[in-house]
Each structure stands twice: as C-alpha cells, then as structure tokens.
Design a protein around this motif. Structure first.
Motif, PDB file in Angstrom:
ATOM      1  N   PRO A   1      66.580  35.799  34.057  1.00 17.64           N
ATOM      2  CA  PRO A   1      67.666  34.921  33.616  1.00 17.64           C
ATOM      3  C   PRO A   1      68.808  34.879  34.635  1.00 17.64           C
ATOM      4  CG  PRO A   1      66.879  36.227  31.777  1.00 17.64           C
ATOM      5  CD  PRO A   1      66.163  36.736  32.991  1.00 17.64           C
ATOM      6  N   ARG A   2      69.423  33.706  34.754  1.00 21.70           N
ATOM      7  CA  ARG A   2      70.507  33.436  35.704  1.00 21.70           C
ATOM      8  C   ARG A   2      70.003  33.327  37.143  1.00 21.70           C
ATOM      9  NH1 ARG A   2      75.618  37.215  33.646  1.00 21.70           N
ATOM     10  NH2 ARG A   2      75.680  36.409  31.498  1.00 21.70           N
ATOM     11  N   GLU A   3      68.681  33.377  37.328  1.00 25.19           N
ATOM     12  CA  GLU A   3      68.098  33.163  38.650  1.00 25.19           C
ATOM     13  C   GLU A   3      67.371  31.824  38.661  1.00 25.19           C
ATOM     14  OE1 GLU A   3      67.317  37.830  39.925  1.00 25.19           O
ATOM     15  OE2 GLU A   3      65.621  36.525  39.436  1.00 25.19           O
ATOM     16  N   SER A   4      67.346  31.190  39.818  1.00 30.11           N
ATOM     17  CA  SER A   4      66.775  29.854  39.954  1.00 30.11           C
ATOM     18  C   SER A   4      65.285  29.919  40.274  1.00 30.11           C
ATOM     19  CB  SER A   4      67.524  29.089  41.042  1.00 30.11           C
ATOM     20  OG  SER A   4      66.804  27.968  41.480  1.00 30.11           O
TER      21      SER A   4
ATOM     22  N   LYS B   1      58.296  33.705  35.300  1.00 31.63           N
ATOM     23  CA  LYS B   1      59.586  33.638  34.626  1.00 31.63           C
ATOM     24  C   LYS B   1      59.651  34.783  33.623  1.00 31.63           C
ATOM     25  CE  LYS B   1      63.526  31.540  33.612  1.00 31.63           C
ATOM     26  NZ  LYS B   1      64.628  31.396  34.594  1.00 31.63           N
TER      27      LYS B   1
ATOM     28  N   ARG C   1      61.912  37.366  30.937  1.00 34.86           N
ATOM     29  CA  ARG C   1      63.104  37.374  30.086  1.00 34.86           C
ATOM     30  C   ARG C   1      64.013  38.550  30.390  1.00 34.86           C
ATOM     31  NH1 ARG C   1      59.162  35.966  26.196  1.00 34.86           N
ATOM     32  NH2 ARG C   1      59.074  38.136  25.494  1.00 34.86           N
ATOM     33  N   GLU C   2      63.425  39.682  30.777  1.00 38.15           N
ATOM     34  CA  GLU C   2      64.226  40.875  31.043  1.00 38.15           C
ATOM     35  C   GLU C   2      63.470  41.812  31.978  1.00 38.15           C
ATOM     36  OE1 GLU C   2      64.911  42.791  27.342  1.00 38.15           O
ATOM     37  OE2 GLU C   2      62.786  43.207  26.956  1.00 38.15           O
TER      38      GLU C   2
END
Length: 437
Positions: free
Chosen positions: A22-25, A54, A56-57
């Motif tokens: 998350p918060r990464e492109s 992708k 989540r954590e």
C-alpha cells in the motif's frame, strides 16, 4: 567412504518477484522489476519469468502471505527456475523461511545481485576491499541459513550453486575478525588516496566529477571530452573504480575530470557506506556534472535517486551542472521542449555524437571562473615562481615587466590565492572597526 560432491554449477534460470505494498505505485514496481531484470542479465543469468505482486501488508515470516509464497514457489518449479530473486529486501529469517519451503530453489534479493555485480566488476585494491567488506557485513546475519548450497568463485554468493550439501556456515567470530581486518586494510588504502588528493591540491588544477544513475553515459562522456579509453559498456555498473583524466577546455583551461560509480534505486546502504571513499571523489571536486540518460523513460526517478545519494554524501552544496545525455536517441521534440522549460540551465548533450559538448564546456568554464578572484599584483622578480603558477593555474589578463617586478592583472583560483594577497599594492589597509581596536 568419502561422499562425492557434485561440481558447483552456475545459476542459469531466474524467477523474479516484486512486491508492491500500500502507498506504493504498481507502475514504479514494474519499472523496478525491469531494472532488476537488467541487473540479473548483467550477471549472465537468464530471466525466465517476472511476477509483480500486490500485497496488503508485510508478512514477517515470508514478506508475502503463506498462500502467495506457496503459489510462487510452485510457479518457479514449474518453469524449472533454480533461483527466486526478490526486488524487495529480504531479512535473513525471511530468506531462510523461503528456502525451507523448497531446498532445490535458492532465494535471494536485489542486494545480493548488486553485491555479485560489484564483486565481478571491482578492479582496484580499494574497490575489492570495499566489496569484500560489504559482502562480509551482508553475510554476518545470514550465517544460519537453512540451506547451504550456494558458493561463489570469488568469495561466496548467489551466482553459483552446489547440488551437494557443502557446509558454508561460518563462525561469527571469524567473520567479525574478517570485517575488522578489512576495515583496517581499507583505512590504509584510504589514507594513500588522501595523500594523492593532497598532492593534487598542491598543483590545484580545477576538477569536476561526473555523477549520475548507472548506465547514464558518464564513462562515454569522459572518453569524449578527454580522449581517454575508459571502459564504456551498455551495462549497469560498468564503472566501479573512479577514473580521473586531465583535459583542456576550449578556452585553454586545464581541468581534471573524474568518472564515478553510478547510482541505482534501492542501492544497499552498506554499499553506500562501503564506497564512501570512492564516492568522495565527487565531494572534493570543484563542481559536479549530473549526467542523466534522457532516452530512459524513467529518467526523473533516476534524478531523484542521484540527488538522494549526493545528499547522503554531503555533496548537495556543490555546484552542479545538469546534463541530459543521449539526446541522439530521443525522437520526441515535445520531451526536449519539456526539459528546456523545466530545466532552463541544463545542457542537452550526446556523448556519442558530440552534440552539445561545446555548450557543456562553456558552462564548465563559467563554473571555474566563479571560483576565481581578479587581483592587480606587483610580484618581485625573485618570486617568478608565483608568476609561473599563474600561467599554469590562473589567467593573466595584463602583464608589464618593470624594474621593480611584474605588474599583473590576473584571475586567481580561490584555493591558491593566499600567497598573492601580499603582493597587492593598490589594496589599502582596512580601517579597524571600533570593536576591533
């Protein structure tokens, strides 16, 4: 009966994994994974498959979830890959946990690939010591790896694997002693380099250093400007050892130019530390030329990475010339216009064709001139050594020889100006301020 060990063989087929949190492109993740592919291919390893995940954590055990971990291992086995390479940094425990899932597949990360490349490319004693130190510091927390089938021709690493069970666990005390020894040896080499720097300062020819992202064309630019024959390959990290060459600018000004190691995103911090002595070549120069490969679509991230490393080195206060290289490979006029509007002071050049190099030299001349001070001098005949130095290192504007000495008007580099101030006849002594009396 002695167990017969199989001869180590080179890792041949790689499975690349990039995890985006998350918060990464995802777009940047793809760019980084493409860059990892180029790094791996630099070692002669075939990339069989790339997988961008992708997540989540962060999973403390595997970095990724258990299900995704099993899925990726199965996919790597199906494609007959012998190594999984993560673009993300893996902790020693995560690396052990991955390898415990499948003993026949090695699992490493970008850091180890970069260490491998540096290991192969290092030429000078200083660079070899720095690589060996970085490798030892990387290995120290990984001595308890569950699998032990990796080996390397030059010091142990990821580009060779042994199908047997050769014991590679090193005693921690021995590794710490090795690190201490390497730091001592490197300290001696660094002192020798400092002596060389002091000798250069005694003959202070202005100096500039090429910095920038790896494969930006720094070595090609040095070759073009100095007529040198520095290795200039279309490969990442083709240059590890700093190379300095003396050249003459179009106005006759002599200049020492230095080619430095290129930067890369997610460069292991231990390598930044280990290569401080090498990268300090850029710190002691009078100015920097930040070379950017404009033909690379990710050039903006390359600029950010270089600026970040320069900040770590404490070199952000230097005069920096921004030079966009490889414009002969850019077919988009809109991109050129964009660069000219956003970076109006930058130079657009091609180290291959020579386009724009005259403009770059003009900017270099201006940067050097900014570090000069103009003085009127009366130097006695017996101090002709100072006049001779001005001819070599400064710029004499006017000169008249009289009975009392040499009457000169000259531009003098700041670093050699001190002895000349005693021969300024037209400088009136400053009236002391009240608090100075």
């Amino acid at each position: 009966m002695l167990e017969v060990k199989e001869k180590p063989k080179m890792v041949e087929r790689a499975f690349l994994v990039g995890a985006v949190f998350p918060r990464e492109s995802m777009e940047e993740g793809e760019q980084l994974l493409d860059e990892l592919e180029e790094l791996v291919e630099t070692l002669g390893i075939q990339v069989e498959h790339k997988e961008l995940v992708k997540a989540r954590e962060h999973n403390p055990k595997f970095l990724l979830g258990t299900g995704k971990t099993e899925e990726l291992i199965g996919l790597a086995k199906a494609k007959k890959c012998d190594v999984i390479i993560f673009d993300n940094e893996l902790s020693p425990s995560q690396q052990r946990n991955w390898e415990s899932m499948e003993e026949k597949v090695a699992v490493i990360d970008r850091q180890e690939i970069i260490l491998d490349i540096f290991n192969v490319r290092a030429q000078t004693r200083e660079a070899r010591l720095q690589v060996e130190l970085a490798r030892a510091e990387y290995n120290l927390p990984r001595l308890q790896r569950a699998w032990t089938h990796l080996d390397r021709q030059r010091g142990g690493g990821a580009t060779q694997r042994d199908a047997g069970e050769t014991q590679l666990e090193l005693d921690q005390r021995m590794v710490r002693e090795q690190i201490a020894r390497l730091k001592r040896e490197l300290g001696v080499v660094v002192k020798q380099r400092e002596v060389q720097r002091k000798q250069r300062r005694k003959k202070p020819v202005p100096s500039g250093a090429f910095v920038g992202y790896t494969n930006a064309g720094k070595s090609s630019l040095l070759n073009k400007m100095s007529g040198a024959d520095v290795l200039a390959e279309d490969k990442l990290f083709a240059t590890l050892d700093p190379t300095s060459r003396r050249t003459k600018l179009q106005n006759g000004q002599h200049l020492v130019l230095t080619d430095t190691v290129g930067f890369v995103r997610r460069l292991p911090h231990r390598l930044v530390e280990a290569f401080k002595a090498t990268l300090e070549e850029s710190i002691i120069s009078d100015f920097l030329v930040h070379v950017v490969d404009l033909s690379n679509p990710d050039y903006e991230h390359h600029i950010e990475t270089t600026e970040k490393v320069l900040e770590e080195l404490g070199a952000t206060d230097k005069q920096i010339i921004l030079a966009f290289n490889k414009i002969d490979q850019v077919d988009d006029p809109a991109l050129i216009n964009h660069i000219q509007l956003r970076h109006p002071d930058a130079c657009l050049i091609s180290a291959h064709t020579g386009e724009g190099l005259e403009s770059l030299q003009d900017v270099m001349v201006d940067r050097i001139a900014a570090s000069f001070e103009e003085l009127r001098l009366l130097i006695p005949h017996e101090r002709y050594d100072l006049v001779s130095q001005l001819y070599r290192e400064g710029a004499i504007i006017t000169e008249t020889i009289e009975d009392d000495g040499y009457h000169l008007s000259a531009k003098i580099p700041d670093r050699i100006i001190a002895p000349y101030r005693a021969f300024c006849p037209d400088i009136e002594e400053k009236e002391p301020e009240p608090w100075e009396r």
